[in-house]
Design a protein around this motif. Structure first.
Motif, PDB file in Angstrom:
ATOM      1  N   HIS A 237      -4.492 -16.377   7.143  1.00 23.67           N
ATOM      2  CA  HIS A 237      -4.551 -15.408   6.048  1.00 23.67           C
ATOM      3  C   HIS A 237      -3.479 -15.755   5.022  1.00 23.67           C
ATOM      4  CE1 HIS A 237      -7.005 -12.763   8.681  1.00 23.67           C
ATOM      5  NE2 HIS A 237      -6.220 -13.256   9.620  1.00 23.67           N
ATOM      6  N   GLY A 238      -3.889 -15.920   3.770  1.00 25.00           N
ATOM      7  CA  GLY A 238      -2.946 -16.141   2.686  1.00 25.00           C
ATOM      8  C   GLY A 238      -2.823 -14.874   1.869  1.00 25.00           C
ATOM      9  N   LEU A 239      -1.738 -14.135   2.055  1.00 17.88           N
ATOM     10  CA  LEU A 239      -1.586 -12.796   1.483  1.00 17.88           C
ATOM     11  C   LEU A 239      -0.262 -12.671   0.730  1.00 17.88           C
ATOM     12  CD1 LEU A 239      -2.528 -10.810   4.727  1.00 17.88           C
ATOM     13  CD2 LEU A 239      -4.087 -11.516   2.903  1.00 17.88           C
ATOM     14  N   GLU A 240      -0.240 -11.797  -0.268  1.00 15.52           N
ATOM     15  CA  GLU A 240       1.041 -11.494  -0.892  1.00 15.52           C
ATOM     16  C   GLU A 240       1.967 -10.827   0.110  1.00 15.52           C
ATOM     17  OE1 GLU A 240       0.173  -9.161  -4.353  1.00 15.52           O
ATOM     18  OE2 GLU A 240      -0.399 -10.924  -5.557  1.00 15.52           O
ATOM     19  N   HIS A 241       1.397  -9.928   0.882  1.00 15.02           N
ATOM     20  CA  HIS A 241       2.144  -9.224   1.935  1.00 15.02           C
ATOM     21  C   HIS A 241       1.124  -8.671   2.917  1.00 15.02           C
ATOM     22  CE1 HIS A 241       0.883  -5.469  -0.003  1.00 15.02           C
ATOM     23  NE2 HIS A 241       1.218  -6.046  -1.153  1.00 15.02           N
ATOM     24  N   ILE A 242       1.592  -8.250   4.065  1.00 18.41           N
ATOM     25  CA  ILE A 242       0.706  -7.633   5.061  1.00 18.41           C
ATOM     26  C   ILE A 242       0.223  -6.277   4.534  1.00 18.41           C
ATOM     27  CG2 ILE A 242       0.700  -6.498   7.322  1.00 18.41           C
ATOM     28  CD1 ILE A 242       0.441  -9.427   7.653  1.00 18.41           C
ATOM     29  N   TYR A 243      -1.036  -5.968   4.824  1.00 15.26           N
ATOM     30  CA  TYR A 243      -1.601  -4.668   4.429  1.00 15.26           C
ATOM     31  C   TYR A 243      -1.635  -3.766   5.655  1.00 15.26           C
ATOM     32  CZ  TYR A 243      -2.851  -7.398   0.386  1.00 15.26           C
ATOM     33  OH  TYR A 243      -2.782  -8.213  -0.721  1.00 15.26           O
ATOM     34  N   ALA A 244      -0.898  -2.667   5.571  1.00 13.38           N
ATOM     35  CA  ALA A 244      -0.774  -1.785   6.730  1.00 13.38           C
ATOM     36  C   ALA A 244      -0.819  -0.314   6.322  1.00 13.38           C
ATOM     37  CB  ALA A 244       0.524  -2.092   7.477  1.00 13.38           C
ATOM     38  N   ASP A 245      -1.473  -0.012   5.217  1.00 16.29           N
ATOM     39  CA  ASP A 245      -1.585   1.379   4.783  1.00 16.29           C
ATOM     40  C   ASP A 245      -2.410   2.191   5.782  1.00 16.29           C
ATOM     41  OD1 ASP A 245      -0.812  -0.157   2.425  1.00 16.29           O
ATOM     42  OD2 ASP A 245      -1.110   1.712   1.324  1.00 16.29           O
ATOM     43  N   ASP A 246      -2.088   3.453   5.905  1.00 15.74           N
ATOM     44  CA  ASP A 246      -2.852   4.349   6.778  1.00 15.74           C
ATOM     45  C   ASP A 246      -4.241   4.602   6.183  1.00 15.74           C
ATOM     46  OD1 ASP A 246      -0.748   4.691   8.616  1.00 15.74           O
ATOM     47  OD2 ASP A 246       0.155   6.234   7.347  1.00 15.74           O
ATOM     48  N   TYR A 247      -5.220   4.740   7.056  1.00 14.33           N
ATOM     49  CA  TYR A 247      -6.589   4.998   6.620  1.00 14.33           C
ATOM     50  C   TYR A 247      -7.340   5.656   7.769  1.00 14.33           C
ATOM     51  CZ  TYR A 247      -7.487   0.889   9.517  1.00 14.33           C
ATOM     52  OH  TYR A 247      -7.545   0.020  10.565  1.00 14.33           O
ATOM     53  N   GLN A 293      -2.463 -16.631  11.911  1.00 11.96           N
ATOM     54  CA  GLN A 293      -1.393 -17.091  11.035  1.00 11.96           C
ATOM     55  C   GLN A 293      -1.394 -16.259   9.755  1.00 11.96           C
ATOM     56  OE1 GLN A 293      -0.866 -21.616  11.064  1.00 11.96           O
ATOM     57  NE2 GLN A 293      -3.056 -21.430  11.406  1.00 11.96           N
ATOM     58  N   PHE A 294      -0.199 -15.900   9.308  1.00 10.43           N
ATOM     59  CA  PHE A 294      -0.062 -15.138   8.071  1.00 10.43           C
ATOM     60  C   PHE A 294       0.891 -15.884   7.142  1.00 10.43           C
ATOM     61  CE2 PHE A 294      -1.061 -12.028  11.376  1.00 10.43           C
ATOM     62  CZ  PHE A 294      -2.166 -11.398  10.823  1.00 10.43           C
ATOM     63  N   HIS A 295       0.335 -16.398   6.036  1.00 11.82           N
ATOM     64  CA  HIS A 295       1.135 -17.052   4.999  1.00 11.82           C
ATOM     65  C   HIS A 295       1.390 -16.016   3.906  1.00 11.82           C
ATOM     66  CE1 HIS A 295      -0.499 -20.617   7.049  1.00 11.82           C
ATOM     67  NE2 HIS A 295       0.541 -21.259   6.548  1.00 11.82           N
ATOM     68  N   LEU A 296       2.642 -15.622   3.770  1.00 11.39           N
ATOM     69  CA  LEU A 296       2.983 -14.453   2.962  1.00 11.39           C
ATOM     70  C   LEU A 296       3.903 -14.819   1.791  1.00 11.39           C
ATOM     71  CD1 LEU A 296       3.827 -12.024   5.924  1.00 11.39           C
ATOM     72  CD2 LEU A 296       1.637 -12.288   4.750  1.00 11.39           C
ATOM     73  N   GLY A 297       3.634 -14.185   0.640  1.00 15.98           N
ATOM     74  CA  GLY A 297       4.628 -14.212  -0.425  1.00 15.98           C
ATOM     75  C   GLY A 297       4.314 -15.040  -1.645  1.00 15.98           C
ATOM     76  N   GLU A 338      -1.559  -0.935  21.005  1.00 10.76           N
ATOM     77  CA  GLU A 338      -2.892  -0.986  21.622  1.00 10.76           C
ATOM     78  C   GLU A 338      -3.075  -2.210  22.514  1.00 10.76           C
ATOM     79  OE1 GLU A 338      -6.084  -0.382  18.882  1.00 10.76           O
ATOM     80  OE2 GLU A 338      -4.985   1.128  17.707  1.00 10.76           O
ATOM     81  N   ASP A 339      -1.977  -2.947  22.724  1.00  9.65           N
ATOM     82  CA  ASP A 339      -2.008  -4.196  23.511  1.00  9.65           C
ATOM     83  C   ASP A 339      -3.047  -5.162  22.957  1.00  9.65           C
ATOM     84  OD1 ASP A 339      -1.163  -5.941  25.483  1.00  9.65           O
ATOM     85  OD2 ASP A 339      -2.523  -5.160  27.002  1.00  9.65           O
ATOM     86  N   LYS A 340      -3.053  -5.302  21.621  1.00 12.92           N
ATOM     87  CA  LYS A 340      -4.022  -6.156  20.941  1.00 12.92           C
ATOM     88  C   LYS A 340      -3.336  -7.196  20.045  1.00 12.92           C
ATOM     89  CE  LYS A 340      -7.703  -3.879  22.412  1.00 12.92           C
ATOM     90  NZ  LYS A 340      -8.678  -4.498  23.352  1.00 12.92           N
ATOM     91  N   LEU A 341      -2.062  -7.462  20.279  1.00 14.47           N
ATOM     92  CA  LEU A 341      -1.360  -8.436  19.459  1.00 14.47           C
ATOM     93  C   LEU A 341      -1.484  -9.818  20.090  1.00 14.47           C
ATOM     94  CD1 LEU A 341       0.435  -9.103  17.025  1.00 14.47           C
ATOM     95  CD2 LEU A 341       2.437  -8.576  18.449  1.00 14.47           C
ATOM     96  N   THR A 342      -2.213 -10.686  19.441  1.00 10.37           N
ATOM     97  CA  THR A 342      -2.406 -12.043  19.941  1.00 10.37           C
ATOM     98  C   THR A 342      -1.244 -12.926  19.523  1.00 10.37           C
ATOM     99  OG1 THR A 342      -4.095 -13.769  20.129  1.00 10.37           O
ATOM    100  CG2 THR A 342      -3.667 -12.903  17.919  1.00 10.37           C
ATOM    101  N   LYS A 343      -1.249 -14.187  19.930  1.00 14.07           N
ATOM    102  CA  LYS A 343      -0.246 -15.134  19.447  1.00 14.07           C
ATOM    103  C   LYS A 343      -0.290 -15.161  17.921  1.00 14.07           C
ATOM    104  CE  LYS A 343      -0.550 -18.427  23.321  1.00 14.07           C
ATOM    105  NZ  LYS A 343      -0.957 -19.831  23.659  1.00 14.07           N
ATOM    106  N   THR A 344       0.888 -15.161  17.310  1.00 17.63           N
ATOM    107  CA  THR A 344       0.972 -14.953  15.870  1.00 17.63           C
ATOM    108  C   THR A 344       2.045 -15.847  15.266  1.00 17.63           C
ATOM    109  OG1 THR A 344       0.291 -12.630  16.132  1.00 17.63           O
ATOM    110  CG2 THR A 344       1.391 -13.228  14.072  1.00 17.63           C
ATOM    111  N   ILE A 345       1.738 -16.420  14.097  1.00 17.92           N
ATOM    112  CA  ILE A 345       2.703 -17.203  13.338  1.00 17.92           C
ATOM    113  C   ILE A 345       2.835 -16.576  11.951  1.00 17.92           C
ATOM    114  CG2 ILE A 345       3.400 -19.515  12.595  1.00 17.92           C
ATOM    115  CD1 ILE A 345       1.073 -20.588  14.366  1.00 17.92           C
ATOM    116  N   ILE A 346       4.071 -16.316  11.530  1.00 20.44           N
ATOM    117  CA  ILE A 346       4.303 -15.765  10.192  1.00 20.44           C
ATOM    118  C   ILE A 346       5.118 -16.766   9.370  1.00 20.44           C
ATOM    119  CG2 ILE A 346       4.038 -13.325  10.737  1.00 20.44           C
ATOM    120  CD1 ILE A 346       7.027 -13.090  11.066  1.00 20.44           C
ATOM    121  N   TYR A 347       4.685 -16.968   8.127  1.00 19.64           N
ATOM    122  CA  TYR A 347       5.340 -17.889   7.202  1.00 19.64           C
ATOM    123  C   TYR A 347       5.755 -17.115   5.959  1.00 19.64           C
ATOM    124  CZ  TYR A 347       2.320 -21.206   9.795  1.00 19.64           C
ATOM    125  OH  TYR A 347       1.641 -21.916  10.764  1.00 19.64           O
ATOM    126  N   ASN A 348       6.933 -17.396   5.447  1.00 22.36           N
ATOM    127  CA  ASN A 348       7.352 -16.772   4.200  1.00 22.36           C
ATOM    128  C   ASN A 348       7.517 -17.824   3.125  1.00 22.36           C
ATOM    129  OD1 ASN A 348       9.735 -17.386   6.011  1.00 22.36           O
ATOM    130  ND2 ASN A 348      10.815 -17.119   4.067  1.00 22.36           N
TER     131      ASN A 348
END
Length: 465
Positions: A237-247, A293-297, A338-348
């Motif tokens: 995912h190539g994002l400006e930032h993570i999206y975590a707003d409530d919905y 993978q999350f490429h952020l910023g 929720e025990d749903k966090l998989t292996k994760t890589i974060i890049y800034n």
């Protein structure tokens, strides 16, 4: 005075030299994030000339050429390739201390055995020599990959991709080429017209009717399943930032109906829809045991005039200064709860976030897997000497450098694999300096093992390749 780019390039001490030459040098390459065109691998393309392989699509070089006052006709325009190369050669001497200077000459050495400095004086000879070699079977795309000892490549692929070239490449004996699921366009609710065009295309590809949010999710899930059936085990995912707003689910269904009706969404509605989709992608990744993978910023497409003229990914992106920490924490915590966090890589992309990223991963490493949540390597504007050292120092100080999965190219060029060598030399120099300074014990065997893990084995085990 040291010789430029000799066998001990970037290796400042005897210990660093020993670590590199005895432990890091020659290890296979796992390039787990890049933008290489898989069709060129599948067809085993021979490039027409050095400009074709080196300058077409390389926005790093394009930015340098523009800064050096080169007219766009010699960059992305219609000037002959030989003339474009002349302008690049005229630019290279002005790239001193930019990583392009090192990369350029590393690539000339490693691929073409050319040790001359590229300049207007050497331009024609280098262009002619390299172009002649590129016409031969020994310099086809697959041969170049094999020459660099590349074991695995993960491309970056939209959910709409039919993966035909990946299917063609499956089981080949040169390199493993795997897709990565990149659903950025599926979340692009900022642009109503583009979003609806994407949904319409998804209907065709998935052969379903998408009448509401639930059917949209199902169509995307079908594509996720299709990617998995074709060897995919990585999302990106190539994002400006993570999206975590409530919905709420009902809110998201209403928002989806609104945009499908052709109406522009309010800013808050866009954030809710993106947050819901991003969370759903993460759930599917966990179900399949994928790595996300999350490429952020990145602040993309800053120059509207040239975006209109040339399109995206042409060299007009920069670092953003987005707030990252709170949304990252909220997103990962929701998945972890929720025990749903998989292996994760974060890049800034902004190095001011280094220490935040290095500490954030520690919040969600739970002992289930070594290095489950990773602080990714110096990325994009940071994949140079200072950027990579800063990233490794932050990770060393606040996490475990020894569990780091190392480098990637993030490149569109088949000549970019020496960036792995560049990184490996920096790793060895960093640890070698500490040993020489008495900050680490002089245990070459153990430190050499750590070097090999960072450069190759950690990634191999992490991705189960």
């Amino acid at each position: 005075m040291k010789k430029f780019l000799d066998e001990n390039f970037l290796l400042q001490t005897p210990t660093a030299q020993r670590l590199y030459h005895e432990y890091a040098n020659g290890l296979p390459i796992i390039d787990y994030h890049c933008h290489l065109p898989q069709d060129q691998i599948a067809t085993n393309l021979n490039f027409n000339n050095l400009t074709h392989i080196w300058l077409h699509g390389d926005h790093y070089k394009w930015r340098a050429m523009r800064t050096n006052g080169i007219d766009e006709s010699y960059i992305t325009g219609t000037k002959p390739d030989a003339e474009k190369f002349e302008q690049w050669a005229a630019t290279v001497p002005y790239t001193l201390r930019n990583p392009l200077y090192h990369w350029t000459h590393l690539e000339l050495q490693r691929y073409f055995d050319i040790h001359d400095i590229l300049s207007p004086d050497t331009s024609k000879q280098i262009y002619d020599d390299c172009t002649a070699k590129l016409q031969t079977p020994e310099f086809s795309v697959q041969s170049l990959i094999k020459k660099m000892n590349v074991e695995t490549i993960c491309t970056t692929d939209d959910p709409l991709d039919n993966l035909a070239y990946h299917q063609q490449l499956a089981g080949n004996d040169v390199v493993k080429v795997l897709p990565a699921f990149r659903p950025d366009k599926a979340m692009n609710a900022d642009d109503t017209e583009a979003f609806n065009a994407y949904v319409n295309k998804l209907e065709e590809v998935a052969n379903v009717s998408i009448g509401d949010y639930d059917s949209y999710l199902q169509a995307l899930k079908d594509r996720h399943d299709f990617f998995a059936a074709n060897g995919c085990s990585v999302s990106d995912h190539g994002l400006e930032h993570i999206y975590a707003d409530d919905y709420t689910e009902e809110e998201v269904r209403t928002i989806f109906n609104k945009i499908r009706g052709g109406a522009a969404l309010l800013p808050g509605e866009i954030l809710k829809l993106k947050a819901a989709l991003l969370f759903q992608f993460a759930i599917w990744d966990h179900e399949k045991g994928w790595i996300q993978q999350f490429h952020l910023g990145a602040l993309r497409n800053n120059n509207t005039r040239l975006l209109t003229q040339l399109g995206p990914d042409t060299g007009f992106d920069s670092m953003g200064d987005f707030s990252q920490a709170r949304a990252l924490s909220k997103f990962f915590n929701k998945l972890d709860t929720e025990d749903k966090l998989t292996k994760t890589i974060i890049y800034n992309l902004n190095p001011s976030d280094n220490e935040m990223m290095a500490t954030m991963i520690g919040n969600f490493n739970d002992g289930s897997v070594a290095g489950k949540v990773q602080f990714g390597s110096g990325w994009w504007f940071n994949d140079q000497k200072d950027g990579m050292i800063r990233q490794m120092n932050a990770l060393s100080n606040m996490g475990l450098l020894s569990r780091f999965i190392g480098m990637l190219t993030d490149s569109r060029s088949f000549l970019s694999f020496p960036r792995h060598e560049y990184f490996r030399r920096l790793v060895c120099n960093l640890l070698g300096d500490d040993i020489e300074n008495g900050e680490l014990p002089n245990d070459i065997e153990w430190t050499g093992k750590i070097v090999q893990d960072i450069c190759y084995y950690n990634a191999k085990n992490y991705f189960n390749f």
